[in-house]
Design a protein around this motif. Structure first.
Motif, mmCIF file in Angstrom:
data_model
loop_
_atom_site.group_PDB
_atom_site.id
_atom_site.type_symbol
_atom_site.label_atom_id
_atom_site.label_comp_id
_atom_site.label_asym_id
_atom_site.label_seq_id
_atom_site.Cartn_x
_atom_site.Cartn_y
_atom_site.Cartn_z
ATOM 1 N N THR A 238 44.143 42.406 40.920
ATOM 2 C CA THR A 238 45.438 42.856 41.425
ATOM 3 C C THR A 238 45.349 44.111 42.290
ATOM 4 O O THR A 238 46.375 44.583 42.774
ATOM 5 C CB THR A 238 46.401 43.162 40.261
ATOM 6 N N THR A 239 44.164 44.645 42.522
ATOM 7 C CA THR A 239 44.017 45.923 43.202
ATOM 8 C C THR A 239 42.864 45.882 44.193
ATOM 9 O O THR A 239 41.812 45.318 43.902
ATOM 10 C CB THR A 239 43.764 47.060 42.185
ATOM 11 N N ALA A 240 43.072 46.472 45.366
ATOM 12 C CA ALA A 240 42.028 46.545 46.381
ATOM 13 C C ALA A 240 42.210 47.820 47.193
ATOM 14 O O ALA A 240 43.270 48.463 47.158
ATOM 15 C CB ALA A 240 42.073 45.321 47.290
ATOM 16 N N SER A 241 41.172 48.190 47.945
ATOM 17 C CA SER A 241 41.240 49.401 48.756
ATOM 18 C C SER A 241 40.458 49.211 50.047
ATOM 19 O O SER A 241 39.561 48.370 50.136
ATOM 20 C CB SER A 241 40.683 50.609 47.982
ATOM 21 N N VAL A 242 40.812 50.030 51.045
ATOM 22 C CA VAL A 242 40.106 50.043 52.327
ATOM 23 C C VAL A 242 39.937 51.490 52.775
ATOM 24 O O VAL A 242 40.917 52.230 52.875
ATOM 25 C CB VAL A 242 40.879 49.275 53.422
ATOM 26 N N LEU A 243 38.707 51.871 53.037
ATOM 27 C CA LEU A 243 38.406 53.150 53.676
ATOM 28 C C LEU A 243 38.117 52.837 55.138
ATOM 29 O O LEU A 243 37.242 52.019 55.433
ATOM 30 C CB LEU A 243 37.206 53.810 53.007
#
Length: 310
Positions: A238-243
């Motif tokens: 349910t969770t993701a990230s982008v740098l």
């Protein structure tokens, strides 16, 4: 390879044995009612539209509808007032074997100006927000290739676009995307864009992406370009990230080679409250030419609702 944000386009199912208080049940009933009302309204409009293409002796089929409604607040140094509501609606017409869809949006013709994964201040300073309605036709759709045509109206201007997408796999960890496109606006004339993308799988839940695009048009002098460097992470289901680090500018124009802006950001996206509701928190730092490349910090706060039926 392309695991990132897979949960954003398909609802997750959650089971719970928790006994909820009456107030919580009331809130759930209200939110579920809102979701059903929007989904049903979009679906009924799609059925009405698709019925125009049915022969007298044919049976009505069920269209597929997908809608996204989002709200964003982007406070940053020297500007705390920017609020961006957005909507996008796609209707697939079954009487055309789902090759034809109608796309309704208040954004500029999709992916024309932006890089994939771009989110902070995606509109160029020279671009105005536009309402668009288009008929979309997909041909030769396969896992590694796609040919797409679009005809519609955007910002009061009639346009046509042809786009080819091709994925090339080097090995289990590396791949390329090549996406050339041509478009024509009645008022602005002919234009073309080329997008190149490279992916490297760092792990089962981590990906490095590099992309580059150039765009030229009779509507402006020179060639617009954009670079993007991304580190994508699927934290859980349910969770993701982008740098990300992005740069954009112009070359071969009246001012020669110019860098308009650098942007460094961290984007955190999660699903909560409902399986169709998503939230984003994105702190960022900009270095725009118009501010003499001085540091301009800010944060983007977004909420998105996805409505699907059919």
């Amino acid at each position: 390879m392309l695991f990132y944000f897979a949960f954003a386009s398909s609802a997750q199912a959650y089971a719970s044995v928790e006994v909820k208080a009456p107030a919580e049940q009331k809130d759930e009933h209200w939110m579920q009612g809102l979701h059903e009302t929007v989904s049903d309204s979009v679906y009924q409009s799609a059925q009405w539209f698709d019925s125009f293409f049915i022969a007298n002796d044919s049976e009505q089929q069920s269209p597929k509808t997908t809608a996204k409604i989002s709200f964003a607040w982007l406070p940053k140094s020297r500007d705390w007032s920017e609020i961006k509501p957005r909507f996008r609606l796609r209707v697939k017409l079954p009487h055309f074997q789902d090759r034809v869809s109608v796309v309704l949006s208040d954004e500029t013709d999709d992916e024309l100006n932006n890089l994939p994964l771009e989110s902070v201040n995606t509109n160029s300073s020279t671009e105005e927000e536009k309402f668009s309605l288009a008929l979309n036709y997909t041909q030769d759709k396969k896992n590694d290739r796609l040919m797409n045509y679009r005809l519609g109206i955007s910002g009061g201007d009639i346009f046509a676009r042809a786009k080819h997408k091709r994925r090339l796999t080097i090995n289990t960890k590396q791949g390329f995307l090549v996406e050339p496109s041509m478009y024509y606006y009645l008022n602005d004339g002919l234009g073309a864009k080329l997008l190149l993308e490279y992916d490297y799988q760092l792990s089962s839940k981590s990906l490095f992406r590099l992309n580059y695009s150039i765009r030229g048009s009779a509507a402006f002098s020179g060639i617009r370009w954009k670079h993007g460097f991304y580190k994508l992470e699927q934290i859980n289901h349910t969770t993701a990230s982008v740098l990300s680090l992005q740069a954009e500018g112009e070359r071969n124009g009246a001012r020669g080679f110019v860098i308009d802006k650098y942007t460094l950001s961290y984007r955190y996206r999660f699903n909560a409250v409902r399986d169709w509701l998503f939230f984003e928190i994105e702190p960022f730092v900009e270095f725009p030419e118009q501010e003499n490349y001085n540091t301009t910090p800010g944060i983007a706060l977004r909420i998105e609702g996805f409505f699907h039926k059919g």
